[in-house]
Design a protein around this motif. Structure first.
Motif, PDB file in Angstrom:
ATOM      1  N   ARG A   9       0.788  -1.424   0.118  1.00  0.00           N
ATOM      2  CA  ARG A   9      -0.060   0.035   0.017  1.00  0.00           C
ATOM      3  C   ARG A   9       0.793   1.281  -0.032  1.00  0.00           C
ATOM      4  NH1 ARG A   9      -5.155   1.386   4.036  1.00  0.00           N
ATOM      5  NH2 ARG A   9      -5.720   3.136   2.810  1.00  0.00           N
ATOM      6  N   LEU A  10       1.997   1.156   0.738  1.00  0.00           N
ATOM      7  CA  LEU A  10       2.917   2.524   0.888  1.00  0.00           C
ATOM      8  C   LEU A  10       3.603   2.586  -0.675  1.00  0.00           C
ATOM      9  CD1 LEU A  10       4.293   4.498   2.543  1.00  0.00           C
ATOM     10  CD2 LEU A  10       6.396   2.925   2.853  1.00  0.00           C
ATOM     11  N   ARG A  11       3.852   1.573  -1.230  1.00  0.00           N
ATOM     12  CA  ARG A  11       4.375   1.506  -2.670  1.00  0.00           C
ATOM     13  C   ARG A  11       3.609   2.096  -3.710  1.00  0.00           C
ATOM     14  NH1 ARG A  11       7.047  -2.805  -1.560  1.00  0.00           N
ATOM     15  NH2 ARG A  11       5.278  -4.290  -1.977  1.00  0.00           N
ATOM     16  N   ARG A  12       2.164   1.566  -3.725  1.00  0.00           N
ATOM     17  CA  ARG A  12       1.102   2.063  -4.378  1.00  0.00           C
ATOM     18  C   ARG A  12       0.750   3.628  -4.279  1.00  0.00           C
ATOM     19  NH1 ARG A  12      -2.177  -2.227  -2.950  1.00  0.00           N
ATOM     20  NH2 ARG A  12      -3.421  -0.745  -2.189  1.00  0.00           N
ATOM     21  N   GLN A  13       0.535   3.905  -2.815  1.00  0.00           N
ATOM     22  CA  GLN A  13      -0.107   5.378  -2.738  1.00  0.00           C
ATOM     23  C   GLN A  13       1.021   6.320  -2.574  1.00  0.00           C
ATOM     24  OE1 GLN A  13      -2.531   4.800   0.304  1.00  0.00           O
ATOM     25  NE2 GLN A  13      -4.386   4.158  -0.712  1.00  0.00           N
ATOM     26  N   HIS A  14       2.395   5.950  -2.183  1.00  0.00           N
ATOM     27  CA  HIS A  14       3.295   7.048  -1.737  1.00  0.00           C
ATOM     28  C   HIS A  14       4.508   6.781  -2.606  1.00  0.00           C
ATOM     29  CE1 HIS A  14       0.679   8.642   1.237  1.00  0.00           C
ATOM     30  NE2 HIS A  14       0.427   7.395   1.512  1.00  0.00           N
ATOM     31  N   ALA A  15       4.712   5.856  -3.219  1.00  0.00           N
ATOM     32  CA  ALA A  15       5.905   5.521  -4.132  1.00  0.00           C
ATOM     33  C   ALA A  15       7.247   5.277  -3.086  1.00  0.00           C
ATOM     34  CB  ALA A  15       6.089   6.323  -5.102  1.00  0.00           C
ATOM     35  N   GLY A  16       6.775   4.807  -1.930  1.00  0.00           N
ATOM     36  CA  GLY A  16       7.728   4.522  -0.956  1.00  0.00           C
ATOM     37  C   GLY A  16       8.099   3.060  -0.595  1.00  0.00           C
ATOM     38  N   LYS A  17       9.216   2.868  -0.099  1.00  0.00           N
ATOM     39  CA  LYS A  17       9.633   1.613   0.307  1.00  0.00           C
ATOM     40  C   LYS A  17       9.630   1.541   1.881  1.00  0.00           C
ATOM     41  CE  LYS A  17      13.589  -1.669  -0.166  1.00  0.00           C
ATOM     42  NZ  LYS A  17      14.729  -1.925  -0.749  1.00  0.00           N
ATOM     43  N   LEU A  18       9.050   0.216   2.235  1.00  0.00           N
ATOM     44  CA  LEU A  18       8.935  -0.147   3.708  1.00  0.00           C
ATOM     45  C   LEU A  18       9.901  -1.129   3.721  1.00  0.00           C
ATOM     46  CD1 LEU A  18       7.432   0.260   6.145  1.00  0.00           C
ATOM     47  CD2 LEU A  18       5.869  -1.603   5.756  1.00  0.00           C
ATOM     48  N   VAL A  19      10.759  -1.034   4.906  1.00  0.00           N
ATOM     49  CA  VAL A  19      11.724  -1.888   5.232  1.00  0.00           C
ATOM     50  C   VAL A  19      11.313  -2.555   6.723  1.00  0.00           C
ATOM     51  CG1 VAL A  19      14.073  -2.624   5.564  1.00  0.00           C
ATOM     52  CG2 VAL A  19      13.431  -1.163   3.694  1.00  0.00           C
ATOM     53  N   CYS A  20      11.093  -3.833   6.968  1.00  0.00           N
ATOM     54  CA  CYS A  20      11.038  -4.205   8.327  1.00  0.00           C
ATOM     55  C   CYS A  20      12.228  -4.819   8.801  1.00  0.00           C
ATOM     56  CB  CYS A  20       9.844  -5.267   8.266  1.00  0.00           C
ATOM     57  SG  CYS A  20       8.275  -4.326   7.839  1.00  0.00           S
ATOM     58  N   ASP A  21      12.871  -4.288   9.789  1.00  0.00           N
ATOM     59  CA  ASP A  21      13.844  -4.921  10.693  1.00  0.00           C
ATOM     60  C   ASP A  21      13.663  -6.342  11.172  1.00  0.00           C
ATOM     61  OD1 ASP A  21      16.734  -3.898  11.304  1.00  0.00           O
ATOM     62  OD2 ASP A  21      15.845  -4.561  13.145  1.00  0.00           O
ATOM     63  N   ASP A  22      14.706  -6.871  11.142  1.00  0.00           N
ATOM     64  CA  ASP A  22      14.446  -8.383  11.513  1.00  0.00           C
ATOM     65  C   ASP A  22      14.063  -8.112  13.205  1.00  0.00           C
ATOM     66  OD1 ASP A  22      15.503  -9.544   9.214  1.00  0.00           O
ATOM     67  OD2 ASP A  22      17.641  -9.831   9.936  1.00  0.00           O
ATOM     68  N   SER A  23      14.696  -7.128  13.789  1.00  0.00           N
ATOM     69  CA  SER A  23      14.200  -7.136  15.304  1.00  0.00           C
ATOM     70  C   SER A  23      12.672  -6.894  15.170  1.00  0.00           C
ATOM     71  CB  SER A  23      14.934  -5.808  15.897  1.00  0.00           C
ATOM     72  OG  SER A  23      14.391  -4.485  15.215  1.00  0.00           O
ATOM     73  N   LEU A  24      11.886  -6.202  14.404  1.00  0.00           N
ATOM     74  CA  LEU A  24      10.636  -6.008  14.310  1.00  0.00           C
ATOM     75  C   LEU A  24       9.868  -7.283  14.283  1.00  0.00           C
ATOM     76  CD1 LEU A  24       8.196  -4.127  14.602  1.00  0.00           C
ATOM     77  CD2 LEU A  24       8.226  -4.106  12.041  1.00  0.00           C
ATOM     78  N   VAL A  25      10.256  -8.025  13.106  1.00  0.00           N
ATOM     79  CA  VAL A  25       9.870  -9.176  12.789  1.00  0.00           C
ATOM     80  C   VAL A  25       9.946 -10.497  14.099  1.00  0.00           C
ATOM     81  CG1 VAL A  25      10.064 -11.302  11.181  1.00  0.00           C
ATOM     82  CG2 VAL A  25      10.096  -8.914  10.369  1.00  0.00           C
ATOM     83  N   ALA A  26      11.011 -10.270  14.588  1.00  0.00           N
ATOM     84  CA  ALA A  26      11.263 -11.275  15.610  1.00  0.00           C
ATOM     85  C   ALA A  26      10.595 -10.874  16.888  1.00  0.00           C
ATOM     86  CB  ALA A  26      12.741 -11.143  16.206  1.00  0.00           C
ATOM     87  N   ALA A  27      10.142  -9.617  17.141  1.00  0.00           N
ATOM     88  CA  ALA A  27       9.480  -9.170  18.490  1.00  0.00           C
ATOM     89  C   ALA A  27       7.698  -9.588  17.929  1.00  0.00           C
ATOM     90  CB  ALA A  27       9.541  -7.644  18.410  1.00  0.00           C
ATOM     91  N   MET A  28       7.407  -9.494  16.941  1.00  0.00           N
ATOM     92  CA  MET A  28       5.982  -9.886  16.557  1.00  0.00           C
ATOM     93  C   MET A  28       6.012 -10.973  16.701  1.00  0.00           C
ATOM     94  SD  MET A  28       5.052  -6.992  13.544  1.00  0.00           S
ATOM     95  CE  MET A  28       3.403  -6.964  13.980  1.00  0.00           C
ATOM     96  N   ALA A  29       6.603 -12.028  16.148  1.00  0.00           N
ATOM     97  CA  ALA A  29       6.623 -13.293  16.216  1.00  0.00           C
ATOM     98  C   ALA A  29       6.536 -13.977  17.661  1.00  0.00           C
ATOM     99  CB  ALA A  29       7.654 -14.092  15.290  1.00  0.00           C
ATOM    100  N   GLU A  30       7.550 -13.135  18.493  1.00  0.00           N
ATOM    101  CA  GLU A  30       7.544 -13.608  19.840  1.00  0.00           C
ATOM    102  C   GLU A  30       6.277 -13.281  20.499  1.00  0.00           C
ATOM    103  OE1 GLU A  30       9.988 -11.841  23.901  1.00  0.00           O
ATOM    104  OE2 GLU A  30      11.247 -12.357  21.978  1.00  0.00           O
ATOM    105  N   ARG A  31       5.613 -12.183  20.304  1.00  0.00           N
ATOM    106  CA  ARG A  31       4.417 -11.882  20.834  1.00  0.00           C
ATOM    107  C   ARG A  31       3.247 -12.985  20.464  1.00  0.00           C
ATOM    108  NH1 ARG A  31       5.349  -5.673  19.660  1.00  0.00           N
ATOM    109  NH2 ARG A  31       6.509  -5.175  21.523  1.00  0.00           N
ATOM    110  N   CYS A  32       3.362 -13.326  19.274  1.00  0.00           N
ATOM    111  CA  CYS A  32       2.392 -14.297  18.970  1.00  0.00           C
ATOM    112  C   CYS A  32       2.613 -15.804  19.482  1.00  0.00           C
ATOM    113  CB  CYS A  32       2.728 -14.524  17.269  1.00  0.00           C
ATOM    114  SG  CYS A  32       1.841 -13.366  16.327  1.00  0.00           S
ATOM    115  N   LEU A  33       3.792 -15.919  20.008  1.00  0.00           N
ATOM    116  CA  LEU A  33       4.077 -17.239  20.600  1.00  0.00           C
ATOM    117  C   LEU A  33       4.123 -17.009  22.001  1.00  0.00           C
ATOM    118  CD1 LEU A  33       7.150 -18.511  18.679  1.00  0.00           C
ATOM    119  CD2 LEU A  33       4.885 -19.154  18.399  1.00  0.00           C
TER     120      LEU A  33
END
Length: 103
Positions: A9-33
């Motif tokens: 959505r960010l790419r389509r509407q704002h021509a921007g690139k979203l980068v998710c750091d591994d720390s964010l992905v790990a934190a979200m996965a940990e919260r799920c578990l």
């Protein structure tokens, strides 16, 4: 993953690139578990923390006639969300202007 939809959505509407750091992905996965709610907790985190913070950052830049070329999402060791908005550099501007960060 849900973050990919936000990135698209960010790419389509704002021509921007979203980068998710591994720390964010790990934190979200940990919260799920760690909770019984699983993916619902990820949805809540995106809806209550990530999307509103992204919107505030993008709207603030739009008011100042700036656009972000890249947005980096990360999570600190304490679990706080960090958003680094890297502005587009106009051909006649100073490329050493620092990026903005929202914590």
């Amino acid at each position: 993953m849900k973050l990919e939809k936000v990135a698209e959505r960010l790419r389509r509407q704002h021509a921007g690139k979203l980068v998710c750091d591994d720390s964010l992905v790990a934190a979200m996965a940990e919260r799920c578990l760690a909770r019984n709610s699983g993916a619902r907790h990820v949805d809540a985190c995106l809806d209550q923390r990530v999307r509103p913070a992204l919107c505030r950052g993008l709207l603030t830049r739009m008011v100042g006639d700036m656009t972000s070329a890249k947005i980096i999402l990360s999570s600190s060791a304490e679990g706080s969300l960090t958003i680094d908005l890297i502005d587009r550099v106009a051909p006649d501007s100073d490329p050493t202007t620092p990026e903005a960060s929202i914590a």
